[in-house]
Design an enzyme around this catalytic site. Structure first.
Site, PDB file in Angstrom:
ATOM      1  N   LYS A   1       1.345   5.071  -2.396  1.00 40.33           N
ATOM      2  CA  LYS A   1       1.105   6.403  -1.845  1.00 40.33           C
ATOM      3  C   LYS A   1       2.360   7.263  -1.950  1.00 40.33           C
ATOM      4  O   LYS A   1       2.269   8.477  -2.199  1.00 40.33           O
ATOM      5  CB  LYS A   1       0.623   6.296  -0.396  1.00 40.33           C
TER       6      LYS A   1
ATOM      7  N   TYR B   1       0.811  -1.217   0.000  1.00 39.09           N
ATOM      8  CA  TYR B   1       0.000   0.000   0.000  1.00 39.09           C
ATOM      9  C   TYR B   1       0.848   1.272   0.000  1.00 39.09           C
ATOM     10  O   TYR B   1       0.664   2.145  -0.848  1.00 39.09           O
ATOM     11  CB  TYR B   1      -0.909  -0.007   1.234  1.00 39.09           C
TER      12      TYR B   1
END
Length: 312
Positions: free
Chosen positions: A171, A167
């Site tokens: 980002k 994840y």
């Protein structure tokens, strides 16, 4: 922005991805309450129908155009199709503002990953926003629209911890993209913003906790988190004020100021204070995280045995 007029969405066409729930829906409602024309985009048609009813209840005036569209936006083709559909009620004019909220987290341990899961992680945490930014900025430039692109990343674009290996990279990549576009899109008078919210209490958060490692849950025990309306209010305020990096709360401000590099500052005075505090506080906090991870080794090895990763 201490002087000058704040950004006003009234009468502007705002395009919100991930708009059927969570932060995306909360942002869409705020925009509708301030008189914007709003197009929300997501995959799930049932959730979109409910979201559109919530938008209708929030409308400021009867002339606003509020629409919902079901598209997948993690490819350029899908984003182009979504933008084209949203432009039709406006005689083909593309949206003036893109709020890019699409994305999700699926936390788990690195050694449990596959090449496929790594690519899927980038697809939902990076490409779901990058593709819409690409398609949208091309159309803005072609049509001469002096608009805005607002990315919604995560505080995990400043740092990361155990469990977020699929994840956080996306980002971090979004942050890098926003840094590049904040510079390049000045050629066309298009503003770029990026938000770094903390934990957001959404249905998606409840879903990610189902696979989240026990040690990650333990580290996050003291993380109070925010509701989608709180995050949406912070993003809206940051865009109104013209902030490039948008954070909510002193912890987010500390990470932002400490990692700002050459990025535009929100306040030279306050950012200097936050950065000074972070210089001392953040390494100490990180050390407490490392100690928790190290203390979890025995339990973690037992987990790996029970799930079949270790056979001895």
């Amino acid at each position: 922005m201490f002087f000058g007029k704040k950004w006003d969405p009234r009468g502007r066409h705002c395009f919100v991805t991930g708009g059927s729930s969570g932060t995306g829906l909360a942002l869409a409602i705020v925009l509708a309450q301030h008189g914007a024309d709003v197009s929300i985009v997501a995959r799930n048609e049932k959730r979109l129908a409910r979201a559109l009813r919530a938008l209708e209840a929030a409308r400021e005036n009867p002339t606003q155009i509020l629409k919902a569209y079901s598209f997948s936006v993690d490819t350029e083709a899908g984003s182009v199709a979504a933008l084209k559909a949203a432009s039709e009620p406006f005689d083909g004019m593309c949206p003036e503002v893109l709020f890019l909220c699409a994305g999700a987290a699926r936390p788990s341990y690195w050694v449990e990953q596959t090449e496929e899961s790594l690519r899927d992680g980038m697809q939902i945490s990076y490409w779901a926003q990058a593709c819409t930014a690409l398609a949208g900025s091309k159309e803005m430039v072609r049509q001469g629209v002096k608009g805005k692109i607002v990315f919604v990343a995560s505080v995990l674009a400043f740092f990361s911890i155990v469990g977020y290996s699929t994840y956080a990279p996306g980002k971090f990549a979004l942050r890098g993209l926003a840094e590049s576009l904040q510079s390049e899109l000045q050629l066309y008078d298009i503003d770029v913003h990026i938000s770094f919210p903390p934990t957001i209490f959404t249905p998606g958060y409840q879903e990610e906790n189902k696979t989240k490692p026990a040690i990650t849950l333990k580290i996050e025990e003291s993380d109070g988190g925010l509701t989608p309306p709180q995050v949406a209010a912070g993003i809206f305020k940051g865009v109104q004020n013209g902030n490039f990096h948008i954070t909510t709360g002193w912890i987010g401000d500390t990470f932002r100021a400490s990692a700002a590099g050459s990025s535009p500052r929100n306040s030279y005075l306050w950012d200097a204070l936050y950065a000074s505090f972070g210089y001392i506080f953040l390494p100490l906090w990180r050390k407490t995280v490392e100690l928790q991870v190290q203390d979890h080794r025995e339990e973690h090895y037992e987990y790996l045995k029970n799930c079949g990763f270790l056979t001895t």
